[in-house]
Scaffold this active site. Structure first.
Site, PDB file in Angstrom:
ATOM      1  N   LYS A 176     -10.932   1.450  -6.967  1.00 28.06           N
ATOM      2  CA  LYS A 176      -9.577   1.294  -7.499  1.00 28.06           C
ATOM      3  C   LYS A 176      -9.189   2.461  -8.407  1.00 28.06           C
ATOM      4  O   LYS A 176      -8.015   2.851  -8.454  1.00 28.06           O
ATOM      5  CB  LYS A 176      -9.465  -0.040  -8.233  1.00 28.06           C
ATOM      6  CG  LYS A 176      -9.567  -1.247  -7.293  1.00 28.06           C
ATOM      7  CD  LYS A 176      -8.521  -1.203  -6.184  1.00 28.06           C
ATOM      8  CE  LYS A 176      -8.498  -2.464  -5.349  1.00 28.06           C
ATOM      9  NZ  LYS A 176      -7.445  -2.440  -4.308  1.00 28.06           N
ATOM     10  N   ASP A 209      -5.676  -2.773  11.129  1.00 32.17           N
ATOM     11  CA  ASP A 209      -6.834  -2.533  10.275  1.00 32.17           C
ATOM     12  C   ASP A 209      -6.564  -1.227   9.548  1.00 32.17           C
ATOM     13  O   ASP A 209      -6.579  -0.147  10.158  1.00 32.17           O
ATOM     14  CB  ASP A 209      -8.107  -2.437  11.119  1.00 32.17           C
ATOM     15  CG  ASP A 209      -9.354  -2.207  10.267  1.00 32.17           C
ATOM     16  OD1 ASP A 209      -9.226  -2.018   9.038  1.00 32.17           O
ATOM     17  OD2 ASP A 209     -10.463  -2.207  10.837  1.00 32.17           O
ATOM     18  N   TYR A 215     -16.409  -1.415  -6.654  1.00 28.50           N
ATOM     19  CA  TYR A 215     -15.040  -1.931  -6.608  1.00 28.50           C
ATOM     20  C   TYR A 215     -14.189  -1.215  -7.651  1.00 28.50           C
ATOM     21  O   TYR A 215     -13.091  -0.731  -7.352  1.00 28.50           O
ATOM     22  CB  TYR A 215     -15.028  -3.441  -6.848  1.00 28.50           C
ATOM     23  CG  TYR A 215     -13.621  -4.004  -6.904  1.00 28.50           C
ATOM     24  CD1 TYR A 215     -12.900  -4.215  -5.737  1.00 28.50           C
ATOM     25  CD2 TYR A 215     -13.002  -4.278  -8.117  1.00 28.50           C
ATOM     26  CE1 TYR A 215     -11.603  -4.699  -5.770  1.00 28.50           C
ATOM     27  CE2 TYR A 215     -11.704  -4.768  -8.169  1.00 28.50           C
ATOM     28  CZ  TYR A 215     -11.014  -4.980  -6.990  1.00 28.50           C
ATOM     29  OH  TYR A 215      -9.723  -5.448  -7.032  1.00 28.50           O
ATOM     30  N   ASP A 226      -1.581  -6.943   8.736  1.00 27.56           N
ATOM     31  CA  ASP A 226      -2.843  -7.494   8.260  1.00 27.56           C
ATOM     32  C   ASP A 226      -3.847  -7.413   9.400  1.00 27.56           C
ATOM     33  O   ASP A 226      -3.463  -7.434  10.579  1.00 27.56           O
ATOM     34  CB  ASP A 226      -2.672  -8.948   7.809  1.00 27.56           C
ATOM     35  CG  ASP A 226      -3.778  -9.397   6.860  1.00 27.56           C
ATOM     36  OD1 ASP A 226      -3.524  -9.443   5.634  1.00 27.56           O
ATOM     37  OD2 ASP A 226      -4.894  -9.697   7.328  1.00 27.56           O
TER      38      ASP A 226
END
Length: 251
Positions: free
Chosen positions: A155, A59, A151, A38
């Site tokens: 995806k 990252d 967004y 993370d």
């Protein structure tokens, strides 16, 4: 829990919260050796330690950092069996007002992060002749939402990229799939009771999911139970993309 991940070496990105955290915990409970990654170092390390996982700050928008994550795991454990590219960012700016910084971050994390992780893991897994990669997409990739153009686009890109990678890596013994979750009560949802009530109400199944319910889908795709499943987008969204519910008052 069971032992579906017994003796498997697993990386989970975005593991400090939400679906990543739930997936990390489930993989450990199923017997896996898990390396959690993370960008948030302090909470990530604490959460991973509590679950019994190793932690590496990463990252995913940095290709070199992702390569170091994967190569480090292979150096320590000798192989990589499962790569879960789960790290993602959420944003809902309207198209006309969307700031470049938000768009750039979504490209870097949602699209390139999944690509970098798939590429790095794919190299290792192709060489060893086995492995499973699961990329987290969203039902928004196939059922876009007004005001969330990029967004949804990011995806959709993850789904398309993963299918192409699945075709390319299948002859090398590597499976690539995506999980498309629906609405879930994760860190991306504001802790507003009225807003959460609305979220529950728009789900055909009657409630917004807990991330742990989505993690079971990732577990399946990563497990040997899915050894003939590749190039698949598993939608786990309580029926949200199945179709519209009845309009009250309509004849």
């Amino acid at each position: 829990m069971g032992n579906r991940m017994q003796d498997k070496i697993i990386i989970v990105t975005g593991a400090a919260s939400g679906l990543g955290k739930a997936t990390m915990e489930l993989m450990v409970a199923e017997g896996g050796t898990v390396v959690a990654a993370d960008v948030n170092a302090d909470p990530g390390a604490a959460i991973a330690a509590a679950a019994g996982a190793e932690f590496v700050q990463t990252d995913v928008a940095d290709s070199a950092a992702v390569d170091r994550l994967v190569s480090g795991v292979v150096e320590r454990y000798g192989r990589l069996d499962v790569m879960v590219n789960n790290a993602g960012v959420f944003g809902g700016s309207p198209l006309i007002d969307a700031p470049n910084e938000e768009v750039d971050r979504m490209v870097g994390v949602n699209i390139l992060g999944a690509f970098y992780g798939t590429r790095a893991a794919g190299r290792v897994m192709a060489a060893q002749g086995s492995g499973a990669i699961v990329n987290t997409a969203s039902n928004g990739g196939s059922l876009p939402t007004e005001g969330m153009a990029f967004y949804s686009g990011s995806k959709a890109a993850v789904i398309g990229m993963s299918k192409a990678c699945a075709i390319e890596l299948a002859p090398k013994g590597v499976r690539v799939n995506t999980l498309s979750p629906g609405t879930m009560l994760s860190g991306m949802v504001p802790p507003d009771p009225e807003f959460i009530k609305v979220l529950h109400g728009i789900q055909p199944i009657g409630y917004a999911a807990d991330p742990a319910q989505m993690a079971t889908g990732i577990l399946y795709l990563a497990s040997d139970e899915a050894d003939y499943v590749t190039g698949h987008d598993l939608v786990v969204d309580g029926g949200a993309t199945a179709g519209r519910t009845a309009i009250k008052g309509a004849k």
